[in-house]
Design an enzyme around this catalytic site. Structure first.
Site, PDB file in Angstrom:
ATOM      1  N   CYS A 225    -155.760  -6.688   8.332  1.00  0.00           N
ATOM      2  CA  CYS A 225    -156.969  -5.960   9.069  1.00  0.00           C
ATOM      3  C   CYS A 225    -158.675  -6.981   9.585  1.00  0.00           C
ATOM      4  O   CYS A 225    -157.727  -7.914  10.554  1.00  0.00           O
ATOM      5  CB  CYS A 225    -157.427  -5.089   8.377  1.00  0.00           C
ATOM      6  SG  CYS A 225    -158.550  -3.892   8.384  1.00  0.00           S
TER       7      CYS A 225
ATOM      8  N   ARG B 221    -164.399   5.572  11.875  1.00  0.00           N
ATOM      9  CA  ARG B 221    -163.813   4.801  11.481  1.00  0.00           C
ATOM     10  C   ARG B 221    -161.473   5.578  11.311  1.00  0.00           C
ATOM     11  O   ARG B 221    -161.844   6.906  11.434  1.00  0.00           O
ATOM     12  CB  ARG B 221    -163.751   4.070  10.028  1.00  0.00           C
ATOM     13  CG  ARG B 221    -164.799   3.485   9.727  1.00  0.00           C
ATOM     14  CD  ARG B 221    -165.413   3.384   8.432  1.00  0.00           C
ATOM     15  NE  ARG B 221    -164.726   2.061   8.146  1.00  0.00           N
ATOM     16  CZ  ARG B 221    -164.670   0.710   8.200  1.00  0.00           C
ATOM     17  NH1 ARG B 221    -165.866   0.400   9.054  1.00  0.00           N
ATOM     18  NH2 ARG B 221    -164.262  -0.320   7.933  1.00  0.00           N
TER      19      ARG B 221
ATOM     20  N   HIS C  77    -153.371  -2.270   4.359  1.00  0.00           N
ATOM     21  CA  HIS C  77    -153.359  -2.852   3.077  1.00  0.00           C
ATOM     22  C   HIS C  77    -153.296  -1.735   2.589  1.00  0.00           C
ATOM     23  O   HIS C  77    -152.164  -1.189   2.431  1.00  0.00           O
ATOM     24  CB  HIS C  77    -155.447  -2.101   2.895  1.00  0.00           C
ATOM     25  CG  HIS C  77    -156.363  -2.782   3.449  1.00  0.00           C
ATOM     26  ND1 HIS C  77    -157.176  -4.581   3.472  1.00  0.00           N
ATOM     27  CD2 HIS C  77    -157.269  -2.044   4.873  1.00  0.00           C
ATOM     28  CE1 HIS C  77    -157.676  -4.824   4.162  1.00  0.00           C
ATOM     29  NE2 HIS C  77    -158.136  -2.911   5.126  1.00  0.00           N
TER      30      HIS C  77
HETATM   31  N1  GLN Z   1    -164.471  -5.072   8.936  1.00  0.00           N
HETATM   32  C1  GLN Z   1    -163.605  -4.678   9.824  1.00  0.00           C
HETATM   33  C2  GLN Z   1    -163.403  -2.913  10.824  1.00  0.00           C
HETATM   34  O1  GLN Z   1    -164.583  -2.352  10.499  1.00  0.00           O
HETATM   35  C3  GLN Z   1    -162.194  -4.406   9.055  1.00  0.00           C
HETATM   36  C4  GLN Z   1    -161.622  -3.712   8.185  1.00  0.00           C
HETATM   37  C5  GLN Z   1    -161.058  -4.050   7.391  1.00  0.00           C
HETATM   38  O2  GLN Z   1    -160.551  -5.500   6.951  1.00  0.00           O
HETATM   39  N2  GLN Z   1    -160.743  -3.174   6.174  1.00  0.00           N
HETATM   40  O3  GLN Z   1    -162.967  -3.193  11.686  1.00  0.00           O
END
Ligand code: GLN
Length: 245
Positions: free
Chosen positions: A94, A128, A197
């Site tokens: 990520c 998101r 993740h």
């Molecule tokens: N900050 C990055 C995003 O929001 C990665 C987030 C993460 O590693 N979960 O895309």
């Protein structure tokens, strides 16, 4: 045999149990009588590629990515870029995945210049992509491994792959790289990247074995596949995730 792992920015890039990926690599080595050591490499510390067989970098919020990116570029950038070209094995999750590319544009338009180690680019959006994920990897199928990957994603970044980079998988459930082109993750030389993740490797043990094999065969004679391990528990967890709505 001894697997030497570098863990980049462990105290800054470690979301949703990303550290579990290292525990999985360690256990799957130890269960096969292979020594395994993990060296944290963080702010103000040099990255010496020759000291490692595998590099791990986890995920993190925009705040942490901003906080470390100058150190990453200035202090570690050249060594990481040449290590990538030399075939060192990397697993990037990520936020760490995003930092391997050319640029990460935050949703307020500010641009974080990244390593440029792999040909990808990321742009954040306000909405998101969050939830459990299922992917199909032709790459893994080609290695005689179960092609399905399961995980959990939470990111605002939309990543686009350049022509030199192949996707790790295609999306069955979830957003993946950008919620548009159906790809997930990236592979360039021995660099493996994913938005998964959860953590990723305990839920996808065959991917862990592939990384261990790839990293060790750089300096050792060993056969593929590695010695079999009883993965009943992981398989039960995977089957649950693959079947639950
Ligand atoms: N900050 C990055 C995003 O929001 C990665 C987030 C993460 O590693 N979960 O895309």
């Amino acid at each position: 045999m001894h697997l030497r792992i570098a863990h980049l920015y462990p105290e800054l890039l470690n979301l949703y149990g990303d550290r579990g990926n290292l525990i999985t690599l360690q256990r799957r080595c130890e269960w096969r009588g292979i020594a395994c050591s993990v060296q944290p490499v963080s702010l103000n510390q040099p990255f010496v590629a020759a000291d490692y067989d595998l590099v791990f970098i986890g995920g993190g919020q925009d705040y942490e990515q901003n906080l470390l990116h100058e150190d990453l570029l200035e202090r570690k950038g050249p060594a990481i870029r040449s290590a990538v070209e030399d075939g060192l094995v990397f697993l990037c999750i990520c936020g760490g995945y995003q930092l391997m590319g050319h640029e990460y544009v935050e949703h307020d338009g500010r641009s974080i210049v990244c390593l440029g180690a792999i040909d990808i680019r990321t742009e954040a959006q306000t909405k998101r992509m969050i939830g459990d994920t299922i992917y199909h990897s032709n790459f893994l199928a080609g290695k005689g491994l179960s092609p399905q990957l399961v995980g959990f994603e939470n990111h605002s970044g939309r990543t686009w792959l350049g022509p030199a980079v192949q996707p790790l998988a295609t999306v069955i459930k979830g957003g993946g790289n950008n919620g548009k082109d159906g790809t997930e993750g990236a592979i360039y030389r021995n660099v493996y990247c994913t938005y998964s993740h959860g953590s990723f490797l305990p839920k996808n043990p065959s991917m862990a074995d592939w990384l261990i094999y790839l990293a060790l065969k750089q300096h050792n004679e060993l056969d593929w596949p590695l010695a079999t391990i009883d993965d009943t528990l992981s398989e039960n967890a995977r089957n649950h995730l693959l079947t639950c709505k």
